[in-house]
Scaffold this active site. Structure first.
Site, PDB file in Angstrom:
ATOM      1  N   ASP A  29      -3.813  14.972  15.841  1.00 22.23           N
ATOM      2  CA  ASP A  29      -4.489  16.054  16.556  1.00 22.23           C
ATOM      3  C   ASP A  29      -3.699  16.463  17.803  1.00 22.23           C
ATOM      4  O   ASP A  29      -2.952  15.661  18.365  1.00 22.23           O
ATOM      5  CB  ASP A  29      -5.908  15.591  16.947  1.00 22.23           C
ATOM      6  CG  ASP A  29      -6.824  16.757  17.273  1.00 22.23           C
ATOM      7  OD1 ASP A  29      -6.475  17.916  16.954  1.00 22.23           O
ATOM      8  OD2 ASP A  29      -7.901  16.518  17.855  1.00 22.23           O
ATOM      9  N   ASN A  77     -11.051  22.957   8.331  1.00 21.78           N
ATOM     10  CA  ASN A  77      -9.954  23.711   8.952  1.00 21.78           C
ATOM     11  C   ASN A  77      -9.785  25.127   8.375  1.00 21.78           C
ATOM     12  O   ASN A  77      -9.088  25.953   8.962  1.00 21.78           O
ATOM     13  CB  ASN A  77      -8.627  22.942   8.872  1.00 21.78           C
ATOM     14  CG  ASN A  77      -8.536  21.776   9.836  1.00 21.78           C
ATOM     15  OD1 ASN A  77      -7.928  20.740   9.539  1.00 21.78           O
ATOM     16  ND2 ASN A  77      -9.141  21.907  11.012  1.00 21.78           N
TER      17      ASN A  77
HETATM   18  C1  IPE Z   1      -9.159  16.972  12.596  1.00 23.80           C
HETATM   19  O1  IPE Z   1      -8.759  17.695  13.704  1.00 23.80           O
HETATM   20  C2  IPE Z   1      -8.447  17.439  11.369  1.00 23.80           C
HETATM   21  C3  IPE Z   1      -7.018  17.136  11.297  1.00 23.80           C
HETATM   22  C4  IPE Z   1      -6.331  16.476  12.189  1.00 23.80           C
HETATM   23  C5  IPE Z   1      -6.360  17.624  10.116  1.00 23.80           C
HETATM   24  P1  IPE Z   1      -9.528  18.994  14.189  1.00 23.80           P
HETATM   25  O2  IPE Z   1      -8.744  19.521  15.340  1.00 23.80           O
HETATM   26  O3  IPE Z   1      -9.768  19.915  13.059  1.00 23.80           O
HETATM   27  O4  IPE Z   1     -10.917  18.383  14.656  1.00 23.80           O
HETATM   28  P2  IPE Z   1     -12.007  18.962  15.667  1.00 23.80           P
HETATM   29  O5  IPE Z   1     -12.337  20.358  15.241  1.00 23.80           O
HETATM   30  O6  IPE Z   1     -11.393  18.943  17.025  1.00 23.80           O
HETATM   31  O7  IPE Z   1     -13.143  18.005  15.548  1.00 23.80           O
HETATM   32  C1  IPE Z   2      -3.964  19.084  14.502  1.00 21.30           C
HETATM   33  O1  IPE Z   2      -3.741  19.850  15.625  1.00 21.30           O
HETATM   34  C2  IPE Z   2      -3.507  19.745  13.227  1.00 21.30           C
HETATM   35  C3  IPE Z   2      -4.586  20.242  12.376  1.00 21.30           C
HETATM   36  C4  IPE Z   2      -5.864  20.091  12.595  1.00 21.30           C
HETATM   37  C5  IPE Z   2      -4.197  20.953  11.200  1.00 21.30           C
HETATM   38  P1  IPE Z   2      -4.749  21.004  16.060  1.00 21.30           P
HETATM   39  O2  IPE Z   2      -4.320  22.264  15.397  1.00 21.30           O
HETATM   40  O3  IPE Z   2      -6.142  20.612  15.810  1.00 21.30           O
HETATM   41  O4  IPE Z   2      -4.446  21.088  17.614  1.00 21.30           O
HETATM   42  P2  IPE Z   2      -5.518  21.261  18.766  1.00 21.30           P
HETATM   43  O5  IPE Z   2      -6.530  20.187  18.574  1.00 21.30           O
HETATM   44  O6  IPE Z   2      -6.101  22.619  18.614  1.00 21.30           O
HETATM   45  O7  IPE Z   2      -4.730  21.089  20.028  1.00 21.30           O
HETATM   46 MG    MG Z   3      -7.540  19.660  16.882  1.00 24.53          MG
END
Ligand code: IPE
Ligand code: IPE
Ligand code: MG
Length: 255
Positions: A29, A77
């Protein structure tokens, strides 16, 4: 003179190579925030995050980790803007096009959990090709959670079990933990299905629908680094923290 402190801070402790967690799962994340901090578009964070996947895969394999599960795309996502979703769908293509030879060199076998039938056809193709190209590898299993959701997984497992009961292959009374474990997307991992260690980067402390069944007794380590800043050293630090924990599984400490 002075008595030794009972427990040293995790960072001062040495990594014990004989006690490497067999299955490590990572919620990767913070890609977007990493990019934002650099005034870059979010996709630049995903691009950089892919480089981290490569580094951490090799680091984990070198340490003797048996299964590395990486949360790459959740069933939630899809809610993101289509431009970002499209970029994320291209990433496995970029990743496997350049990285499969390294995976083979390191004896790493690719596995995927999640509903990949919902991914664009070229993405499915490259994922299936990577699975086939590394099928002979006997070292670490690199398990990507792609279009994966823990609740979706439980629903699918429940349906599969209900069908077996319907056809008479199984009785309702015989449904137990082992039947459910085998019906999960990690069923093929057998004894290695449950992560020993869960790492989440970026400072968030939640599961976001990840491996709800399998994480029942895992140790959780939350790190503040965003995923693109995570590296082999961060992995070692998280494992060292894990090694300082006392797992009890509901029983009494076995020391
Ligand atoms: C969890 O991260 C999913 C992945 C790392 C693929 P998200 O960024 O989607 O989670 P939330 O929305 O902050 O809970
Ligand atoms: C994790 O990084 C990757 C996926 C969830 C695909 P994020 O895209 O969630 O990055 P933040 O949490 O918005 O910084
Ligand atoms: Mg995230």
């Amino acid at each position: 003179m002075f008595s030794k402190p009972k427990e040293k801070a995790a960072t001062e402790q040495m990594l014990d190579l004989d006690r490497i967690p067999a299955h490590i799962a990572i919620i990767m994340d913070g890609n977007g925030r990493w990019a934002k901090a650099r005034h870059l578009p979010r996709i630049a964070g995903h691009q950089q995050g892919m480089q981290t996947v490569k580094k951490v895969t090799i680091a984990a394999s070198d340490l003797g980790v048996k299964v590395l599960t990486l949360y790459a795309f959740s069933t939630e996502n899809w809610k993101r803007p289509s431009s970002e979703v499209n970029f994320l769908m291209q990433l496995p293509i970029k990743f496997f096009d350049t990285f499969v030879p390294d995976l083979i060199k390191n004896n790493v076998r690719v596995m995927v959990m999640g509903d990949i039938s919902a991914l664009p056809a070229p993405t499915q193709k490259v994922v299936n090709q990577a699975i086939a190209d590394t099928a002979h590898c006997t070292g670490m299993i690199l398990n990507f959670a792609l279009n994966y959701g823990g609740r979706d997984e439980i629903i699918r497992a429940t349906k599969a079990i209900a069908k077996r009961v319907q056809t008479g292959d199984l009785t309702a009374d015989n449904v137990d933990e082992s039947v459910l474990s085998q019906a999960m997307m990690t069923g093929s991992l057998g004894d290695l299905a449950d992560p020993d260690l869960l790492i989440r980067t970026s400072g968030e402390e939640r599961l976001s629908n990840f491996m709800l069944w399998q994480l029942a007794y895992s140790e959780f380590v939350f790190v503040d680094q965003h995923w693109p800043d995570f590296d082999g050293e961060s992995l070692k630090a998280a494992i060292t923290t894990f090694q300082g924990r006392h797992r009890r599984f509901g029983g009494l400490e076995n020391k």
